[in-house]
Design an enzyme around this catalytic site. Structure first.
Site, short mmCIF file in Angstrom:
data_model
loop_
_atom_site.label_atom_id
_atom_site.label_comp_id
_atom_site.label_asym_id
_atom_site.label_seq_id
_atom_site.Cartn_x
_atom_site.Cartn_y
_atom_site.Cartn_z
CG ASP A 1 -8.61 -0.98 -2.60
OD1 ASP A 1 -7.52 -0.32 -2.89
OD2 ASP A 1 -9.03 -0.45 -4.02
CE LYS B 1 -6.22 -1.62 -11.49
NZ LYS B 1 -6.21 -0.43 -10.81
CD1 TRP C 1 -0.88 1.20 -6.12
CD2 TRP C 1 -2.60 2.35 -5.09
NE1 TRP C 1 -1.90 2.53 -6.87
CE2 TRP C 1 -2.84 2.48 -6.26
CE3 TRP C 1 -4.41 2.40 -4.57
CZ2 TRP C 1 -3.47 3.63 -7.36
CZ3 TRP C 1 -4.69 3.87 -5.06
CH2 TRP C 1 -4.76 4.12 -6.24
#
Lengths: 465, 442
Positions: A274, A310, A193
């Site tokens: 993560d 999300k 990311w």
């Protein structure tokens, strides 16, 4: 627009040296002039070769921030801004990883609306949360991640602090690493990311990359990954994506996870997960947490950053947590106290709204079950457009190229294998907005647009290099 | 096996020095060791003490006495001693939750645009030339703390002077915010314990000897912790000095409207500085004046000389924010924007704000009267002269500890009490405690 910084320059001279002056600013012609109004940057000083006296008086109206340059737009969030500006009716936003319905509308989960209405009715106050966040949220989030019966929880070995979604939780962890493990490196996957490196840079934590994505197979470079992990200095932090790797969508298999854990243990590294997509990758909260739980079950100490952006669609509420699994309850207590010490001078205490939403949903069996259903629905829609995209590409590409990597990938994103130039073509010719690394967010794709996207991908892949 | 157990106990004993584990907790830890290794990579982390301000509430919560009083953190309480959510806030929240056109998509890195515009107007004034000339970069941040931290990080990266001057004393979190952002911290004299007022001469001297361009932290109104504010005439002198030395003012505005009851009056010092055309930073918080404590709503405004500078400054602020938390939370800022942009709600807010400010002013009067009627030794007029949520009582840490132990009064050890935590019912108890502390403890 207001006049920018101005300086008043007075020059008294009988024989000006024409070469010293910028013609367009001073309109040279005459020899004597008293003052010149100067629009622009720093005033500079002129000397003439004549014997005349030159006096300068500069009324400084220059900003002390004058030398600051315009920063480039964020590579991910900037995509949405560019998309908004595009007026073409075929435009498609596959940039940021935010879930969209089949009608390409943002989606607020029903269970979230219910929770907010409950909160409104109960009329709770808005007092400061403790620095570590909402107690009920911290309990719920750790249990969700590890499972309520997990020994790490039963033995109180997890330090959990509410953070500002994934980013904020990663940043707190980075600050802890910088302070207590000075010089220790964080190993991040190549690619990863885009914001990961910014977080560690700003926290002044050194980082290096381990091989991850293999462009030849559009799959995992597993040997490279293990090799790089083993080559890193002992006691490094290894940043792992718990599930649904961003940006590639390529996850290790369960067998590969075991070998990764072996390598990490061998080198006394510290795993740093993560977890931004728990429940979103496979549709199952437990399945998506299996990599984290594997490492915990081996008695390893580890860090886990969580996000509810999300899986609960709480993007804007900024709700997440940093969890540190320690070898003892005492260590967990101490670690938590130090995380608080880092949060206090950053924002004092975290925002209450998102935390209450999560606590209300996870703490209520009915709402919790409804959440699981909605999550299965969201993950299901993504799997189905993934399949449809693959089918459309195969139907239109007769070259026999193996596109199956699209199906093997998991989560919100797909790494198309397109390079930067090809990605630019996607945007410039086809008005498909994506990130330059070839990543598309399937969450932003409707089944109606799969064919169009397939055409765009095929065109970009074959006709642009 | 014996040797292993001994080693474990020795390790734990080391940790004990750094922590305050109870014996039963030690036993639990001994029996629950992980399978692989017994040593922790976190072994060298000591247990941090509780935050000195927020820790007061932690200690208060543990106290079971029915007469306990929390005068620690600056959070408003009603006459009944309850937290307050403003009616206008509830109203706004209801509108938001019931608005089906709203979603929870990421807001921009700099926050909600209308919130930012309205916040700048609130502090700088709707007709501020700085706003009309687009010279203000405003970014939504996490309340006052977040705004200060983002501003400090920005200055540490882009400003040539790395020292910030803070008042002596100041809010306990100020030095930590600036230090972690990478700035050096110096102090300038502020509070005069003998007068319990402003040491103006000392202030002018210290700012006068600061290096040119240094950053100066100014409390816009209702100084925390002392409650001592400069007069407007003094502010004007400070402005002239600060501008003549090219010092960079950084305002902390956490009590606009809360100090005097008037939003415009409380913003006067900030507006004076902006009116002279110079640059400054302002950190705003809505924690107190809108009672949005836990929502973490605030804004950082940087007033620049020129619009294009402001634009570039804003772009650089985004680079500070993105790796810290990506973008700010939507809820609190939406509440603020809803209220500020609606005439009726704004008006209602000013009324509720005034009520809060007036109740505090009345508590000051009541406490002063109560001490007078008890004949408590000393001059207590500073209680009614100071302004805002806090009173710097002048009590020392021994007296404070005494009041906590004997009277269950919770306050910070510097003698600061939050008037917002008092009620007519509890004033006598506090007055008794102060009286006892002053007469029995030196």
């Amino acid at each position: 627009m207001a006049a920018s910084s101005a300086a008043i320059l007075s020059v008294v001279s009988s024989t000006p040296n024409a070469a010293s002056f910028s013609k367009e600013k001073l309109k040279l012609g005459s020899c004597n002039f008293n003052s010149v109004l100067w629009q622009g940057k720093q005033p500079s000083f002129f000397k003439t070769k004549s014997l005349s006296k030159v006096t300068m008086s500069v009324a400084t109206n220059v900003s002390r921030f004058e030398s600051i340059t315009m920063a480039p737009p964020d590579p991910i969030l900037g995509v949405s801004e560019a998309f908004k500006a595009d007026t073409n009716e075929m435009k498609l936003n596959l940039g940021v990883g935010a879930y969209r319905t089949e009608d390409l509308e943002p989606y607020v989960l029903n269970v979230v609306k219910k929770a907010e209405n409950l909160m409104l009715a109960s009329g709770e106050n808005k007092e400061y949360l403790p620095i570590e966040g909402l107690v009920a949220f911290n309990k719920a989030t750790a249990e969700l991640l590890f499972g309520a019966g997990n020994p790490v929880i039963q033995q109180q070995r997890v330090a959990t602090v509410q953070g500002l979604s994934g980013t904020g939780s990663l940043r707190l962890a980075a600050a802890l690493i910088e302070r207590y493990f000075p010089g220790a490196k964080v190993l991040i996957s190549s690619p990863t990311w885009g914001n990961h490196k910014n977080i560690f840079n700003d926290a002044k934590v050194p980082w290096s990359e381990y091989r991850y994505y293999d462009p030849k197979t559009v799959g995992l470079d597993f040997d490279g990954m293990l090799s790089d992990i083993k080559a890193a200095p002992e006691g490094s932090f290894v940043l792992l994506h718990g599930c649904a790797h961003n940006p590639t969508g390529i996850d290790p298999t369960p067998e590969q996870w075991v070998k990764i854990a072996d390598a990490i243990e061998e080198k006394n590294h510290i795993p740093f997960f993560d977890v931004a997509y728990q429940g979103f990758a496979s549709g199952s909260l437990d399945e998506d947490a299996s990599s984290v739980r594997l490492f915990a079950s081996r008695g390893m100490e580890l860090l886990v950053a969580q996000s509810y952006s999300k899986n609960l669609g709480l993007y804007a509420e900024r709700i997440g947590a940093i969890n540190v699994v320690c070898s003892s309850a005492d260590a967990a207590t101490r670690v938590k106290s130090q995380l608080k010490r880092l949060a206090r001078p950053m924002y004092s205490n975290p925002p209450v709204h998102g935390a209450r939403i999560v606590a209300n949903i996870v703490g209520n069996p009915t709402l919790f079950n409804e959440w699981k259903e909605e999550m299965e629905m969201m993950a299901g829609r993504i799997k189905s457009v993934r399949q449809k995209l693959f089918d459309s590409i195969c139907a239109n590409d007769k070259s026999g190229k193996d596109w199956s990597y699209i199906l093997k990938q998991i989560g919100m994103f797909s790494f198309t294998g397109l390079n930067k130039a090809q990605s630019d073509n996607m945007t410039n010719k086809w008005h498909v907005y994506m990130t330059k690394d070839g990543r598309i967010s399937l969450a932003g794709l409707s089944s109606a647009k799969c064919e169009y996207l397939a055409d765009a991908i095929i065109d970009s892949f074959y006709n642009v290099s | 096996m014996e040797a292993t157990a001994d080693r474990r106990i020795a390790t734990l004993a080391r940790h004990l020095e750094a922590s305050s584990l109870s014996y039963s907790q030690i036993n639990n830890t001994i029996s629950s060791s992980p399978t692989s290794s017994n040593s922790s990579v976190f072994a060298h982390l000591a247990r941090a003490p509780e935050d000195p301000i927020l820790g007061v509430t932690v200690a208060f919560n543990k106290d079971s006495s029915p007469s306990k009083l929390n005068l620690g953190v600056g959070a408003y309480r009603t006459e009944e001693g309850k937290p307050l959510v403003l009616n206008v806030v509830r109203q706004a929240e209801k509108l938001l939750v019931n608005d089906s056109s709203r979603n929870k998509e990421y807001i921009p890195i700099v926050g909600l645009a209308d919130f930012n515009k309205l916040s700048a107007k609130l502090i700088l004034g709707a007709n501020s030339p700085a706003i009309q000339e687009n010279r203000v970069a405003t970014v939504q941040c996490l309340s006052g703390t977040g705004s200060l931290r983002v501003g400090a990080e920005f200055l540490a990266r882009h400003y040539h002077q790395r020292t910030v001057y803070i008042t002596q004393p100041t809010w306990g979190n100020h030095p930590k915010v600036f230090a972690l952002a990478g700035l050096a911290v110096s102090t300038y004299r502020y509070y005069d314990p003998t007068t319990r007022g402003l040491n103006f001469q000392g202030l002018l001297e210290d700012l006068g000897s600061a290096p040119s361009g240094a950053i100066v932290l100014l409390h816009a109104c209702a100084h925390n912790p002392t409650g001592v504010d400069p007069t407007l005439a003094q502010w004007e002198q400070m402005r002239q000095l600060i501008r003549s030395k090219g010092l960079l003012p950084f305002f902390d505005s956490a009590y606009q409207g809360f100090a005097s009851g008037s939003l415009d009056r409380d913003a006067e010092p900030v507006r004076m500085f902006v009116a002279d055309g110079g640059e400054c930073l302002v950190a705003q918080s809505y924690a107190k004046n809108m009672g949005l404590y836990g929502e973490r709503v605030g804004a950082l405004s940087i007033v620049c000389k020129a619009a294009d500078v402001a634009s570039r400054v804003e772009s650089q602020l985004k680079l500070v924010i993105r790796p810290m938390y990506s973008s700010p939370p939507i809820h609190g800022a939406s509440i603020v924007a809803t209220i500020l942009k609606d005439r009726n709600m704004y008006h209602q807010w000013t009324i509720e704000l005034k009520e809060m400010a007036e109740r505090i002013i009345s508590m000051r009067q009541q406490l002063f009267n109560a001490l007078k009627s008890r004949g408590t030794p000393g001059d207590w007029s500073h209680i009614i002269k100071q302004i805002g949520m806090f009173t710097f009582t002048g009590l020392n840490s021994k007296q404070v500890a005494f009041m906590t132990k004997e009277y269950h009064i919770y306050m910070t050890s510097d003698g600061r009490i939050s008037m917002a935590g008092l009620s007519s019912r509890t004033v006598p108890h506090l007055a008794d405690a102060i009286h006892a502390a002053v007469t029995r403890v030196v």
